[in-house]
Motif scaffolding. Structure first.
Motif, short mmCIF file in Angstrom:
data_model
loop_
_atom_site.label_atom_id
_atom_site.label_comp_id
_atom_site.label_asym_id
_atom_site.label_seq_id
_atom_site.Cartn_x
_atom_site.Cartn_y
_atom_site.Cartn_z
N ARG A 416 0.95 -0.86 0.07
CA ARG A 416 0.10 -0.09 0.16
C ARG A 416 0.76 1.13 -0.19
O ARG A 416 0.68 2.10 -0.72
CB ARG A 416 -0.55 -0.64 1.46
CG ARG A 416 -1.96 -0.88 1.11
CD ARG A 416 -3.20 -0.85 2.17
NE ARG A 416 -3.66 -1.43 1.56
CZ ARG A 416 -4.84 -2.01 2.67
NH1 ARG A 416 -3.90 -2.18 4.19
NH2 ARG A 416 -5.55 -3.01 2.47
N GLN A 500 -3.44 -13.40 -7.04
CA GLN A 500 -4.06 -12.15 -7.46
C GLN A 500 -5.33 -12.12 -6.50
O GLN A 500 -5.41 -10.83 -6.87
CB GLN A 500 -3.98 -12.72 -9.35
CG GLN A 500 -5.22 -12.02 -9.95
CD GLN A 500 -5.29 -10.62 -10.11
OE1 GLN A 500 -4.38 -10.57 -10.20
NE2 GLN A 500 -6.60 -10.68 -10.72
N GLU A 501 -6.04 -13.17 -6.13
CA GLU A 501 -7.58 -12.90 -5.86
C GLU A 501 -7.39 -12.67 -5.03
O GLU A 501 -8.53 -11.25 -4.55
CB GLU A 501 -8.39 -13.95 -6.17
CG GLU A 501 -9.36 -14.39 -5.79
CD GLU A 501 -10.16 -15.54 -5.18
OE1 GLU A 501 -10.94 -16.46 -6.28
OE2 GLU A 501 -9.85 -15.76 -4.53
N GLU A 502 -6.74 -12.62 -4.07
CA GLU A 502 -5.75 -11.88 -2.93
C GLU A 502 -6.12 -10.65 -3.31
O GLU A 502 -6.46 -9.71 -2.54
CB GLU A 502 -5.20 -12.58 -1.74
CG GLU A 502 -5.48 -11.65 -0.45
CD GLU A 502 -4.33 -12.81 0.05
OE1 GLU A 502 -3.32 -12.09 1.42
OE2 GLU A 502 -3.96 -14.41 0.26
N ALA A 504 -6.76 -8.02 -5.11
CA ALA A 504 -7.97 -7.67 -5.88
C ALA A 504 -8.52 -7.52 -5.03
O ALA A 504 -9.43 -6.32 -4.92
CB ALA A 504 -8.43 -8.80 -6.88
N GLU A 505 -8.86 -8.11 -3.82
CA GLU A 505 -9.33 -7.25 -2.54
C GLU A 505 -8.74 -6.49 -1.69
O GLU A 505 -9.68 -5.95 -1.39
CB GLU A 505 -10.49 -8.97 -1.91
CG GLU A 505 -11.02 -9.87 -2.81
CD GLU A 505 -10.70 -11.21 -2.09
OE1 GLU A 505 -9.97 -11.09 -0.63
OE2 GLU A 505 -11.27 -12.42 -2.42
N PRO A 508 -7.68 -2.78 -4.47
CA PRO A 508 -8.74 -3.02 -5.52
C PRO A 508 -8.75 -2.02 -6.56
O PRO A 508 -9.16 -2.39 -7.84
CB PRO A 508 -10.65 -2.72 -5.03
CG PRO A 508 -10.50 -1.98 -3.70
CD PRO A 508 -9.01 -2.71 -3.42
N ASP A 509 -8.57 -0.79 -6.34
CA ASP A 509 -7.82 0.15 -6.88
C ASP A 509 -6.51 0.16 -7.66
O ASP A 509 -5.98 0.65 -9.10
CB ASP A 509 -7.92 1.13 -6.55
CG ASP A 509 -9.32 1.97 -5.71
OD1 ASP A 509 -10.69 1.44 -6.18
OD2 ASP A 509 -8.92 2.62 -5.04
N ARG A 511 -3.69 -1.04 -10.38
CA ARG A 511 -3.98 -1.83 -11.56
C ARG A 511 -2.92 -3.56 -11.87
O ARG A 511 -1.63 -3.05 -12.05
CB ARG A 511 -3.37 -0.89 -12.81
CG ARG A 511 -3.64 0.28 -13.00
CD ARG A 511 -3.82 1.17 -13.58
NE ARG A 511 -2.70 1.94 -13.49
CZ ARG A 511 -1.62 2.70 -13.22
NH1 ARG A 511 -2.05 3.54 -14.93
NH2 ARG A 511 -0.96 3.71 -12.90
N ARG A 512 -3.69 -4.30 -11.99
CA ARG A 512 -2.71 -5.83 -12.13
C ARG A 512 -2.28 -6.01 -13.01
O ARG A 512 -2.92 -6.36 -14.10
CB ARG A 512 -3.31 -6.11 -10.88
CG ARG A 512 -3.54 -6.29 -9.32
CD ARG A 512 -4.25 -6.96 -8.56
NE ARG A 512 -5.92 -7.16 -9.16
CZ ARG A 512 -6.88 -6.10 -9.42
NH1 ARG A 512 -6.97 -5.03 -8.75
NH2 ARG A 512 -7.79 -6.46 -10.52
#
Length: 731
Positions: A416, A500-502, A504-505, A508-509, A511-512
């Protein structure tokens, strides 16, 4: 008069060359010539080989060489390499030859394309000496083609700005006549004197030493080491430039040539043109053209995967093996060889310089440098004064991830902060897919590959379970195949898809971008990924080991390793060495000149020597300790290993042959045989596998021992015995 007898080696797994009579017409073909010969009821292309034919073979048993192909003969140094590799790996010479004849269509004369040139009437019209009426469009065509020039119809029409019908009409009226087009120069020559990047003092000294070694035109091996980002590539490209000045050819081996977009751009920036390429994704026509151009000396620099080592270079002056520690240089199927070691052999046979490059060299190569067999050069600091990244451990026993998650709170907070500062972060996990194991909560059943003794990996995006060894894939079942319980199948452990799923949670903003062999399948995808990252269109990179291979991401300042313990478990001799190499390479992606980097390693065993070495930045100390552990037991590189793998579809047959080999195992001073035992992958691609290991002191030549041992055991045709001299993996 009897015609001379010649030995011809064919690209088949045969024991040796066959004898033939020289052709009925024409001179006797010299050794190395590619020839067409009869074999049984068919015809094959082989190579006139070294050695004398059998004088006692009856004349009536000999057959004639049918034709000599118009292609440069195979050089003596390449023929010697074929023989050397065959003897070292205990492979049939013809099987090795097949790798050196990897593009059979290149042995055919290149077809010339038809085009159009000015006829006598057309030339008079161009010079204004004709009474023929010339339209405005025809005048444009006459102006677009020079005297003696040959152009294709579409090219000529485009150059003149007219339709193809105008060109056809001029041909019909006799102003143009057909002619063969010259072969295009598809492989431009790199310019060695084009100004390169400004080198620092240490880089310049290393580059001068490498130029001198290349200019000497004699065999020698140099180990070039240096921290990630120290400019090793720029230094060895100076050796490539020197090979070009000497009029010789250069070969650069990369472990993942199809993913080396940034490296290729760096080469073109240095030399003005791209290099020739050789890898599995080349189309058949490009392979044919490249093979032929290498043989004819038109290709001056080639960059390729391990198979490029067997291309027909007529005057090889330099071989560079970049990332020499990479296990992908080892070919595990067919002829089992290590391209790094065979590159050294090819350089010796060609009187060429050889450069082995790595920030984390293998213990074998380090030992050769320490004992004086190889020269060594070291670049101790990053280019431009950049600092090495700070490496810290996250003890997951103290700061565990939340339940059901895999990213610990300190790592989440670091990601973050990094993105809030406008910089890029990377999460690394060397595991493809969503989860490495799926089991039933009701009965404990684990979903396993039917062909291999491995678990099926869930790939949630594709909605399938897949084996990463044989490729078997099947849909994710709605119920347990064993107890039929509905909705009881649970994924265990993380893969990059799950990270990647984790992410995204949690972010969330952000760009992955996921970088794995599933999502970056080839050069085009790699180029787009590199472009997006450099253009700062990506905030968070989630990747497997492909992100460790030489990428330069100038805005990436944080690398988080999700599972630093992965790879350390098990009984693999080189597990610790491979893990420290991989994690160090991944860590090296973080930070460059203006932006210092951080590396966070999540671990449940932070006291492990590998992780402590990474935190301390003491790779040299780790490798010294690794050497101290291997030396007393005569483990490589202080001893020799050869694996003998027995495999069969029938498990009892595999056991019987392995048992027979165990009973016949040689005994002598300085070596011993371990096994037989089930291989770690006891079932692979539907074949049951048993393994024996020949372990010997360094001074013992293992090949004669292996030959005598294997010759004394009868092996049925449906049972395969594969020999791996100097294994790098133990699956």
């Amino acid at each position: 008069m009897l015609r001379p007898r010649l030995r011809v080696l064919l690209p088949l797994p045969l024991a040796g060359a066959y004898d033939y009579r020289s052709p009925v017409e024409g001179p006797v073909p010299p050794r190395g010539s590619f020839v067409q010969v009869p074999l049984g009821g068919r015809e094959m292309i082989g190579v006139v080989w070294d050695g004398e034919a059998d004088p006692d073979l009856p004349e009536k048993k000999l057959r004639d060489i049918k034709a000599v192909l118009e292609v440069p003969p195979m050089t003596e140094s390449l023929r010697k390499l074929v023989e050397w590799v065959a003897a070292y790996t205990l492979s049939p010479p013809g099987a090795v030859l097949r790798m050196a004849m990897s593009s059979p269509s290149a042995l055919e004369p290149p077809g010339a394309k038809a085009g159009w040139t000015l006829s006598a009437a057309g030339l008079r019209a161009k010079l204004g000496r004709s009474n023929a009426r010339i339209t405005q469009n025809r005048q444009k065509v006459l102006g677009a083609i020079g005297e003696g020039e040959v152009l294709g119809a579409s090219m000529l029409a485009q150059a003149a700005g007219v339709s193809a019908g105008v060109v056809r009409g001029m041909a019909e009226s006799g102003l143009l006549e057909p002619a063969l087009m010259p072969r295009s120069d598809a492989f431009p020559v790199p310019d060695p004197d084009r100004p390169g990047p400004l080198l620092g003092a240490e880089q310049a000294n290393a580059a001068a030493a490498m130029r001198d070694a290349t200019a000497a035109r004699r065999f020698g091996v140099t180990l070039l080491t240096g921290v990630t980002g120290s400019g090793k590539t720029e230094v060895y490209l100076e050796a490539v430039a020197e090979a070009l000045r000497q009029g010789r050819q250069a070969l650069v081996l990369l472990p993942e040539i199809a993913l080396s977009t940034q490296w290729l751009a760096r080469f073109e920036g240095r030399f003005g043109v791209p290099p020739a390429l050789w890898h599995s994704e080349l189309g058949s026509k490009r392979r044919r053209d490249t093979w032929r151009a290498v043989a004819e000396g038109q290709v001056r620099v080639l960059v390729g995967a391990r198979s490029a080592l067997f291309l027909p270079f007529p005057d090889l002056g330099l071989i560079v093996v970049d990332e020499e520690h990479e296990t992908s240089f080892k070919q595990e199927e067919g002829v089992v060889y290590h391209a790094r070691d065979m590159a050294v052999v090819r350089a010796r046979l060609a009187a060429a310089a050889c450069v082995l490059v790595s920030a984390t060299p293998s213990l074998e190569t380090l030992t050769n440098a320490e004992t004086g067999r190889y020269a060594s050069l070291h670049l101790p600091v990053r280019h431009g004064g950049a600092a090495m990244p700070e490496v810290r451990l996250i003890d997951q026993r103290v700061a565990p991830p939340e339940r059901g998650r895999f990213l610990s709170p300190p790592l989440v907070e670091a990601v973050r902060q990094t993105m809030a500062a406008g910089q890029q972060a990377m999460l690394f996990l060397n595991r493809r897919g969503y989860a490495p194991l799926t089991l039933c909560r009701a009965c404990g059943h684990r979903l396993q590959c039917p062909n291999c003794s491995t678990w099926l990996v869930e790939h949630r995006i594709q909605r399938r379970l897949q084996c990463h060894h044989c490729g078997h894939a099947e849909p994710i079942p709605p119920s347990c195949p064993s107890c039929q319980a509905e909705g009881s199948l649970t994924p265990l452990g993380p893969g990059v898809e799950r990270v990647q799923e984790e992410a995204a949670e949690l972010f969330p903003d952000a760009r992955r971008l996921v970088m794995a062999s599933d999502t970056i399948p080839g050069p085009a995808a790699a180029a787009e990924a590199a472009r997006a990252i450099e253009a700062r269109e990506v905030d968070l990179i989630i990747g497997t080991q492909i992100v460790a291979k030489g990428w330069h991401f100038p805005h990436l300042t944080l690398v988080g390793v999700v599972d630093a313990d992965l790879g350390l478990a098990g009984g693999d001799l080189r597990a610790a060495e491979r893990t420290v190499q991989l994690l160090h390479q991944v860590a090296g992606r973080a930070g460059r000149a203006e932006a210092p980097g951080r590396v966070l390693l999540q671990s449940w065993s932070p006291e492990h020597p590998v992780l402590q070495a990474l935190v301390a930045g003491d790779l040299d100390g780790f490798m010294r300790e690794e050497a101290a552990q291997r030396r007393p037991g005569h483990w490589p590189p202080f001893g020799r290993l050869a694996a003998v793998i027995v495999s069969a579809e029938d498990e009892r047959e595999a056991d019987r042959v392995a048992h027979d080999l165990g009973l016949a195992a040689p005994r002598g001073e300085g070596f011993e045989v371990l096994g037989p035992a089930p291989a770690p992958l006891a079932l692979l691609r539907g074949r049951h596998r048993r393994r024996l290991l020949l372990k010997a002191r360094r001074e013992v030549a293992v090949q004669p021992v292996l030959r005598e041992w294997l010759a004394g055991v009868a092996v049925p045709a449906h049972v395969k015995v594969q020999v791996d001299v100097d294994p790098v993996g133990f699956l």
